[in-house]
Design a protein around this motif. Structure first.
Motif: not given
Length: 272
Positions: A145-150
């Motif tokens: 989720r952190d990766r996709r948020a970026d």
């Protein structure tokens, strides 16, 4: 990493290779007397980067990953090498280099991208590492989720051919387990695969380039050099591709097929 350390004028320190008129030394050993015939190429490649000899289990995992990355058929890297050889058969090095230059975010570079993604996620985690699948799944979900948020894709997920599963992935994980080298990076990578549907809305297979990156990282190899190991493995594959091109040429057919099927289409300059 570069440093400001100063060395005596005229000296260039190295822990790798030196030679005299009579001898060649590598990694502090006599090359001819102590290494040739005693050390495998895979062990030497590991040693040159890690500055330590791998254990038998580590070497098994390392060489299994190199085998997994060596060749994968008519990939863009192989096609580029064959077409370059067609154009310049006098330049074998140019053909190999053309194939290696195609190692990027979609092919081969995934090995390094995955290792870095996993290492960053582990470094950002506070507290003890999980002790069960549920804990790893929670950590993986947060990392995805952190990766996709970026706005970035999750490396190591999906494959253009192996839609239902890359056969290299479970095999390398099994080899790492058998060899005592299945560490935090591989465990997190496995959890990323389990949580892909929850995080992204559809299950995506863990690809072979990604699992190699996780395995390399678990061996303690620097994550910013992992693409180099993928390129090392693919060099062997490209040499095989070029040897086959000499025996059974297909590059000219590829060129002629594309050329004869090219259709003029006016370009208005507008983006797709």
């Amino acid at each position: 990493m570069a440093t400001d350390q100063q060395h005596p004028t005229g000296q260039y320190p190295t822990a790798l290779g030196t030679s005299t008129a009579e001898e060649i030394h590598l990694l502090g050993h006599d090359l001819a007397g102590e290494l040739m015939g005693e050390v495998s190429f895979g062990e030497l490649a590991f040693w040159l980067v890690a500055m330590r000899r791998p254990s038998p289990g580590e070497l098994r995992v390392f060489e299994a990953a190199l085998v997994a990355l060596a060749d994968h058929g008519f990939t863009p890297t192989a096609i580029a090498a064959r077409l370059t050889y067609l154009s310049a058969p006098e330049s074998l090095q140019g053909a190999i280099a053309a194939g290696l230059l195609g190692g990027g975010s979609r092919f081969l570079g995934v090995t390094e991208d995955t290792g870095r993604f996993l290492a960053d996620a582990l470094a950002a985690h506070s507290g003890d590492l999980p002790t069960d699948d549920a804990g790893w799944d929670e950590l993986a979900l947060a990392a995805i989720r952190d990766r996709r948020a970026d706005g970035r894709l999750v490396p190591g997920l999906g494959h253009p051919v192996h839609k239902s599963g890359d056969p290299r992935t479970p095999r390398l994980i099994a080899i790492a387990e058998e060899s005592g080298a299945r560490g935090a990076h591989l465990r997190l990578f496995e959890a990323v695969g389990r949580m892909s549907e929850t995080a992204l809305g559809k299950p995506l297979p863990l690809n072979g380039a990604g699992v190699c990156g996780a395995a390399f990282a678990d061996l303690g190899l620097p994550v910013d050099l992992l693409r180099g190991f993928a390129l090392l493995a693919r060099t062997a594959g490209l040499l095989g591709q070029l040897a086959e091109e000499r025996r059974t040429p297909i590059a000219n057919d590829v060129y002629m097929h594309v050329d004869r099927h090219a259709v003029y289409h006016a370009d208005d300059g507008a983006p797709d």
